[in-house]
Design a protein around this motif. Structure first.
Motif, PDB file in Angstrom:
ATOM      1  N   SER A  57      22.758  -8.834   6.815  1.00 30.16           N
ATOM      2  CA  SER A  57      23.267  -7.972   7.884  1.00 30.16           C
ATOM      3  C   SER A  57      22.224  -7.770   8.973  1.00 30.16           C
ATOM      4  O   SER A  57      21.018  -7.943   8.757  1.00 30.16           O
ATOM      5  N   HIS A  58      22.716  -7.373  10.131  1.00 24.30           N
ATOM      6  CA  HIS A  58      21.824  -7.101  11.268  1.00 24.30           C
ATOM      7  C   HIS A  58      20.890  -5.938  10.950  1.00 24.30           C
ATOM      8  O   HIS A  58      19.700  -5.961  11.317  1.00 24.30           O
ATOM      9  N   THR A  59      21.395  -4.938  10.235  1.00 24.76           N
ATOM     10  CA  THR A  59      20.569  -3.791   9.862  1.00 24.76           C
ATOM     11  C   THR A  59      19.394  -4.223   8.999  1.00 24.76           C
ATOM     12  O   THR A  59      18.256  -3.772   9.190  1.00 24.76           O
ATOM     13  N   GLU A  60      19.667  -5.102   8.033  1.00 27.75           N
ATOM     14  CA  GLU A  60      18.591  -5.602   7.173  1.00 27.75           C
ATOM     15  C   GLU A  60      17.522  -6.325   7.987  1.00 27.75           C
ATOM     16  O   GLU A  60      16.324  -6.177   7.740  1.00 27.75           O
ATOM     17  N   LYS A  61      17.956  -7.111   8.968  1.00 30.19           N
ATOM     18  CA  LYS A  61      17.010  -7.855   9.794  1.00 30.19           C
ATOM     19  C   LYS A  61      16.149  -6.927  10.655  1.00 30.19           C
ATOM     20  O   LYS A  61      15.005  -7.249  10.978  1.00 30.19           O
ATOM     21  N   ILE A  62      16.697  -5.778  11.036  1.00 27.16           N
ATOM     22  CA  ILE A  62      15.946  -4.811  11.834  1.00 27.16           C
ATOM     23  C   ILE A  62      14.962  -4.037  10.955  1.00 27.16           C
ATOM     24  O   ILE A  62      13.799  -3.828  11.316  1.00 27.16           O
ATOM     25  N   VAL A  63      15.437  -3.620   9.790  1.00 27.78           N
ATOM     26  CA  VAL A  63      14.618  -2.784   8.904  1.00 27.78           C
ATOM     27  C   VAL A  63      13.446  -3.580   8.322  1.00 27.78           C
ATOM     28  O   VAL A  63      12.339  -3.048   8.157  1.00 27.78           O
ATOM     29  N   PHE A  64      13.665  -4.862   8.018  1.00 25.42           N
ATOM     30  CA  PHE A  64      12.656  -5.666   7.322  1.00 25.42           C
ATOM     31  C   PHE A  64      11.298  -5.679   8.026  1.00 25.42           C
ATOM     32  O   PHE A  64      10.276  -5.339   7.407  1.00 25.42           O
ATOM     33  N   PRO A  65      11.199  -6.058   9.309  1.00 22.35           N
ATOM     34  CA  PRO A  65       9.867  -6.089   9.936  1.00 22.35           C
ATOM     35  C   PRO A  65       9.200  -4.726  10.032  1.00 22.35           C
ATOM     36  O   PRO A  65       7.972  -4.617   9.960  1.00 22.35           O
ATOM     37  N   ILE A  66      10.013  -3.673  10.168  1.00 22.82           N
ATOM     38  CA  ILE A  66       9.441  -2.326  10.254  1.00 22.82           C
ATOM     39  C   ILE A  66       8.826  -1.929   8.913  1.00 22.82           C
ATOM     40  O   ILE A  66       7.685  -1.446   8.847  1.00 22.82           O
ATOM     41  N   VAL A  67       9.574  -2.158   7.840  1.00 15.93           N
ATOM     42  CA  VAL A  67       9.097  -1.789   6.498  1.00 15.93           C
ATOM     43  C   VAL A  67       7.867  -2.619   6.113  1.00 15.93           C
ATOM     44  O   VAL A  67       6.883  -2.085   5.595  1.00 15.93           O
ATOM     45  N   VAL A  68       7.923  -3.916   6.375  1.00 13.42           N
ATOM     46  CA  VAL A  68       6.776  -4.780   6.043  1.00 13.42           C
ATOM     47  C   VAL A  68       5.533  -4.339   6.809  1.00 13.42           C
ATOM     48  O   VAL A  68       4.433  -4.279   6.243  1.00 13.42           O
ATOM     49  N   THR A  69       5.697  -4.009   8.080  1.00 14.36           N
ATOM     50  CA  THR A  69       4.558  -3.558   8.889  1.00 14.36           C
ATOM     51  C   THR A  69       3.936  -2.299   8.308  1.00 14.36           C
ATOM     52  O   THR A  69       2.706  -2.214   8.121  1.00 14.36           O
ATOM     53  N   ILE A  70       4.766  -1.311   8.012  1.00 19.68           N
ATOM     54  CA  ILE A  70       4.257  -0.024   7.522  1.00 19.68           C
ATOM     55  C   ILE A  70       3.494  -0.197   6.214  1.00 19.68           C
ATOM     56  O   ILE A  70       2.337   0.220   6.081  1.00 19.68           O
ATOM     57  N   PHE A  71       4.141  -0.839   5.232  1.00 21.20           N
ATOM     58  CA  PHE A  71       3.533  -0.910   3.909  1.00 21.20           C
ATOM     59  C   PHE A  71       2.344  -1.864   3.860  1.00 21.20           C
ATOM     60  O   PHE A  71       1.326  -1.571   3.238  1.00 21.20           O
ATOM     61  N   THR A  72       2.452  -2.998   4.541  1.00 22.39           N
ATOM     62  CA  THR A  72       1.353  -3.970   4.488  1.00 22.39           C
ATOM     63  C   THR A  72       0.101  -3.433   5.157  1.00 22.39           C
ATOM     64  O   THR A  72      -1.012  -3.549   4.622  1.00 22.39           O
ATOM     65  N   ILE A  73       0.264  -2.809   6.316  1.00 27.42           N
ATOM     66  CA  ILE A  73      -0.913  -2.328   7.046  1.00 27.42           C
ATOM     67  C   ILE A  73      -1.505  -1.086   6.391  1.00 27.42           C
ATOM     68  O   ILE A  73      -2.731  -0.877   6.427  1.00 27.42           O
ATOM     69  N   LEU A  74      -0.663  -0.261   5.754  1.00 29.55           N
ATOM     70  CA  LEU A  74      -1.199   0.878   5.007  1.00 29.55           C
ATOM     71  C   LEU A  74      -2.054   0.411   3.837  1.00 29.55           C
ATOM     72  O   LEU A  74      -3.106   0.986   3.543  1.00 29.55           O
ATOM     73  N   ILE A  75      -1.617  -0.664   3.184  1.00 30.42           N
ATOM     74  CA  ILE A  75      -2.367  -1.198   2.044  1.00 30.42           C
ATOM     75  C   ILE A  75      -3.580  -1.989   2.505  1.00 30.42           C
ATOM     76  O   ILE A  75      -4.673  -1.865   1.957  1.00 30.42           O
ATOM     77  N   LEU A  76      -3.387  -2.826   3.552  1.00 33.19           N
ATOM     78  CA  LEU A  76      -4.463  -3.686   4.060  1.00 33.19           C
ATOM     79  C   LEU A  76      -4.608  -3.504   5.571  1.00 33.19           C
ATOM     80  O   LEU A  76      -4.056  -4.273   6.351  1.00 33.19           O
ATOM     81  N   PRO A  77      -5.328  -2.488   6.006  1.00 31.88           N
ATOM     82  CA  PRO A  77      -5.466  -2.252   7.455  1.00 31.88           C
ATOM     83  C   PRO A  77      -6.009  -3.450   8.218  1.00 31.88           C
ATOM     84  O   PRO A  77      -5.680  -3.647   9.392  1.00 31.88           O
ATOM     85  N   SER A  78      -6.830  -4.270   7.572  1.00 28.57           N
ATOM     86  CA  SER A  78      -7.428  -5.420   8.264  1.00 28.57           C
ATOM     87  C   SER A  78      -6.411  -6.497   8.617  1.00 28.57           C
ATOM     88  O   SER A  78      -6.694  -7.388   9.417  1.00 28.57           O
ATOM     89  N   SER A  79      -5.218  -6.420   8.022  1.00 25.01           N
ATOM     90  CA  SER A  79      -4.169  -7.397   8.339  1.00 25.01           C
ATOM     91  C   SER A  79      -3.348  -6.993   9.560  1.00 25.01           C
ATOM     92  O   SER A  79      -2.443  -7.726   9.970  1.00 25.01           O
TER      93      SER A  79
END
Length: 376
Positions: free
Chosen positions: A206-228
């Protein structure tokens, strides 16, 4: 007259050219042949090879640094975008705008394939340590295994800038040679019957999934690994711009003109760092060998995880798609498609392979973040 001719000769590049320059010029011409005649990554290989050609023609001064009354060469200033790590995140911004994460969202299990393919990074890392290189140098060499040129450049510019030219050339060369390097490994680690396996069509995302995915990945990945943050942040921003559907002109610019501009600037300045004395050194030879080991091991790691998923799925997953877990988007996925079609002409694996392929992009950026956080 003879003195005039001799004067012209002594002031020309012919009087300064060395056998090492001639060797590198020959290598550059081979790369140009592969790019133009064979079509191996021409968008990357043509500017890289021409940069190599330019910097090894004596007295041109294109990479001369400012000082002693001179302003510095054109490529010296353009190179600062590479040296300071500016171009790689911008490449990721454009890459995000051209990448469809739907195959990964539809089949999140393929994230494991992208993760497994990063094993090449750590194999090369420990190999470099064993050869007496420092931790930052080994981390920079290992990242070649992710088959992601911008990530390799970004990591090396932070950790081991003195190795930048050799590592960038190795990374982009292996990316360009994906169609040559991967097929033998794919045939070695899969059977013909496995390569024939047809996979079920992916579900619609769905379009909603495509919108949510980059936002969620950004938040969690950068919180865990700020250098990324620079790489992951730009990758996901580009994808969000595309999937939002609200700014088609920006999307079109990122997918086309801006991508090509940054690619040629990055390519020609990377090539222009390939001075003969650096490129033909023993250290560069070690880097090229370790890079090949890293890339081959990454391909093998993805295929072996593909074998695990093949068995767990009771034969429903074609293990070939594991080879696309390296980050060479979309070339690795195309190679998977080609090899699958050879075994079974009705086989269509491209979209299935794009899942691990985009997972590999994320995986290589995360691996780079781990190395940067530890050594940087």
């Amino acid at each position: 007259m003879l003195e005039a001719i001799l004067g012209i000769f002594t002031e020309s590049g012919f009087s300064e050219i060395t056998y090492k320059n001639i060797i590198v010029i020959g290598i550059a011409c081979i790369f140009l042949y592969l790019a133009i005649k064979k079509g191996y990554e021409p968008y990357l290989l043509i500017p890289i090879a021409f940069g190599m050609l330019l910097v090894n023609l004596p007295l041109g001064g294109l990479m001369a640094s400012p000082g002693n009354g001179t302003n510095g060469g054109l490529l010296y200033y353009l190179y600062q975008g590479t040296n300071l790590g500016i171009y790689p995140p911008l490449i990721f911004l454009c890459l995000g705008a051209t990448t469809d994460f739907a195959p990964l969202i539809a089949n999140p299990k393929t994230l494991l394939l992208g993760g497994a393919a990063q094993i090449g990074i750590f194999i090369a890392f420990f190999g470099a340590i064993a050869l007496g290189m420092t931790g930052p140098e080994s981390a920079s060499i290992g990242i070649i295994g992710g088959a992601d040129g911008p990530t390799a450049i970004f990591t090396t510019s932070r950790l081991a800038p003195h190795l930048l030219s050799a590592i960038a050339l190795a990374a982009y060369s292996y990316m360009a040679l994906v169609p040559i390097i991967q097929p033998p490994i794919m045939k070695l680690l899969t059977t013909e019957n496995q390569r024939k396996i047809k996979m079920e069509q992916l579900r619609n995302v769905s379009h909603t999934e495509k919108i949510v995915f980059p936002i969620v990945v950004t938040i969690f990945t950068i919180l865990i690994l700020p250098s990324s943050a620079p790489l992951i942040g730009m990758l996901m921003l580009g994808n969000l711009i595309k999937e939002s559907g609200q700014v088609p002109k920006i999307t079109e610019t990122l997918q086309n003109s801006f991508m090509y501009i940054i690619t040629i600037l990055l390519g020609i300045t990377v090539g222009a760092k390939a001075e003969a004395d650096i490129l033909l050194s023993m250290q560069t030879g070690k880097i090229i060998i370790l890079g090949l080991i890293a890339f081959s091991a990454g391909t093998a790691g993805g295929l072996l995880m593909g074998q695990v998923m093949y068995r767990l799925s009771k034969g429903k997953i074609n293990p070939l798609i594991g080879a696309a877990g390296v980050s060479a988007v979309p070339m690795a996925a195309r190679v998977v498609q080609k090899e699958g079609a050879k075994a079974n002409p009705s086989n269509f694996l491209l979209m299935h392979a794009m899942g691990p392929n985009v997972a590999g992009v994320i995986g290589s950026a995360v691996a780079a973040g781990v190395l940067l956080q530890y050594f940087g």
